[in-house]
Design an enzyme around this catalytic site. Structure first.
Site, mmCIF file in Angstrom:
data_model
loop_
_atom_site.group_PDB
_atom_site.id
_atom_site.type_symbol
_atom_site.label_atom_id
_atom_site.label_comp_id
_atom_site.label_asym_id
_atom_site.label_seq_id
_atom_site.Cartn_x
_atom_site.Cartn_y
_atom_site.Cartn_z
ATOM 1 N N LEU A 37 0.863 -1.180 0.000
ATOM 2 C CA LEU A 37 0.000 0.000 0.000
ATOM 3 C C LEU A 37 0.899 1.230 0.000
ATOM 4 O O LEU A 37 1.849 1.310 0.788
ATOM 5 C CB LEU A 37 -0.890 0.023 1.248
ATOM 6 C CG LEU A 37 -2.106 -0.912 1.277
ATOM 7 C CD1 LEU A 37 -2.829 -0.787 2.606
ATOM 8 C CD2 LEU A 37 -3.047 -0.628 0.127
ATOM 9 N N ASP A 38 0.607 2.192 -0.862
ATOM 10 C CA ASP A 38 1.395 3.424 -0.919
ATOM 11 C C ASP A 38 1.311 4.168 0.417
ATOM 12 O O ASP A 38 0.331 4.028 1.151
ATOM 13 C CB ASP A 38 0.892 4.322 -2.048
ATOM 14 C CG ASP A 38 1.152 3.735 -3.420
ATOM 15 O OD1 ASP A 38 2.109 2.947 -3.559
ATOM 16 O OD2 ASP A 38 0.391 4.058 -4.357
ATOM 17 N N PRO A 39 2.311 5.001 0.724
ATOM 18 C CA PRO A 39 2.305 5.738 2.000
ATOM 19 C C PRO A 39 1.045 6.565 2.227
ATOM 20 O O PRO A 39 0.561 6.672 3.356
ATOM 21 C CB PRO A 39 3.544 6.636 1.882
ATOM 22 C CG PRO A 39 4.466 5.883 0.981
ATOM 23 C CD PRO A 39 3.570 5.216 -0.018
#
EC number: 5.4.99.25
Length: 302
Positions: A37-39
């Protein structure tokens, strides 16, 4: 310590940050996640611990559900709010729900995606974001991804001052889908640059948001000597039939031998893949042999 943790990843953390924290909390190095999951994205992050890390690829193949927001009128380098704006086209007026829904429907099924430059996809041994950060261009590989459902979940909102259209959505999709790329693809269908302006992963099958634990909760439970956050491997494999080996078969299965399917009860021979147990202990998953008729081989050994 072996099992699966349905973790709620907070915004601002990378998926690796979560794994790093869990290694310290659980005091074990054998920890891995099953889908980055992206930041800037929060939501369900499935984490495998110990022997369960062998299930990572199986869990990565599971369906995922996201909810978020798409804005039409501008596009960024990263296809989300994190990047720099690279295109802007004023949306002259409101778009109807029907127009948006028809565009979404056109993107359901198997579609071709080109991953964003700011992604961890590797090309020639380097991650795409490494090229992007140095201003280098490289041909990105196309990939086929599956979009099961792409739905409008709120009325379309028009910002007359900014000349932008925004709306909330839900997408249910298969492995490898870049939702921010799906947002820009929808923009292309509708004729405007588009950006994914918010995203939450609400489900990574079989786990939903309500099943998840936060890092602080896991740490507190560990300090109390409790492991209620750890899901047994059986739980995520319960859709596979099970076979308890006979005593004389135990070593064959424990050693990962290629075996004739006649070693199974007749009613299980057409049920592969299946879980293999020895005295109640999960020791393997066996599957039909891809090249040898009536044979079976290990898919996973525990």
């Amino acid at each position: 310590m072996d099992g699966i943790i349905p973790l709620w990843k907070e915004r601002g953390m990378t998926s690796h940050d979560c794994v790093f924290r869990l290694r310290k909390i659980l005091k074990t190095k054998k920890v891995g996640h099953t889908g980055t999951l992206d930041p800037g994205v929060d939501g369900v992050l499935v984490v495998c611990v110990g022997k369960a890390t062998k299930l990572s690829d199986l869990l990565m193949d599971k369906t995922k559900t996201y909810q978020g927001e798409i804005t039409l009128g501008f596009q960024t380098t990263t296809e989300d709010r994190e990047g720099e704006e690279v295109a802007r086209v004023a949306v002259p007026g409101p778009l109807s729900d029907k127009v948006i829904e028809e565009g979404m429907l056109s993107l359901e099924g198997w579609i071709t995606q080109i991953p964003p430059m700011y992604s961890a996809v590797k090309v020639k041994g380097r991650k795409l974001y490494e090229y992007a950060r140095k201003g280098e261009s490289v041909e990105r590989p196309k990939r086929q991804v599956r979009i099961d459902r792409f739905l409008l979940t709120t009325p379309v909102c028009y910002d007359g001052k900014r000349k932008e259209v925004s709306f909330n959505f839900e997408v249910i999709c298969g492995k490898g889908t870049y939702v921010r790329t799906l947002a820009t693809d929808l923009g292309k269908v509708l004729g405007y640059p588009a950006t994914m302006t918010q995203l939450t992963r609400t489900e990574a099958s079989p786990f939903q948001a309500a099943d998840c634990f936060r890092l602080e909760t896991i740490q507190s439970l560990c300090e109390e000597g409790r492991r209620g956050f750890l899901i047994e491997m059986d739980e995520v494999l319960k859709d596979l039939p099970a076979y308890e080996v006979r005593p004389e078969q135990a070593n064959w299965f424990r050693n990962g031998a290629v075996l004739n399917q006649n070693n199974l009860p007749e009613n299980l021979r057409d049920q592969l893949p299946l879980r293999i147990y020895d005295q109640g202990e999960l020791i393997a998953i066996y599957q039909a042999h891809p090249d040898q008729a009536d044979q079976m081989k290990p898919y996973k050994m525990f």
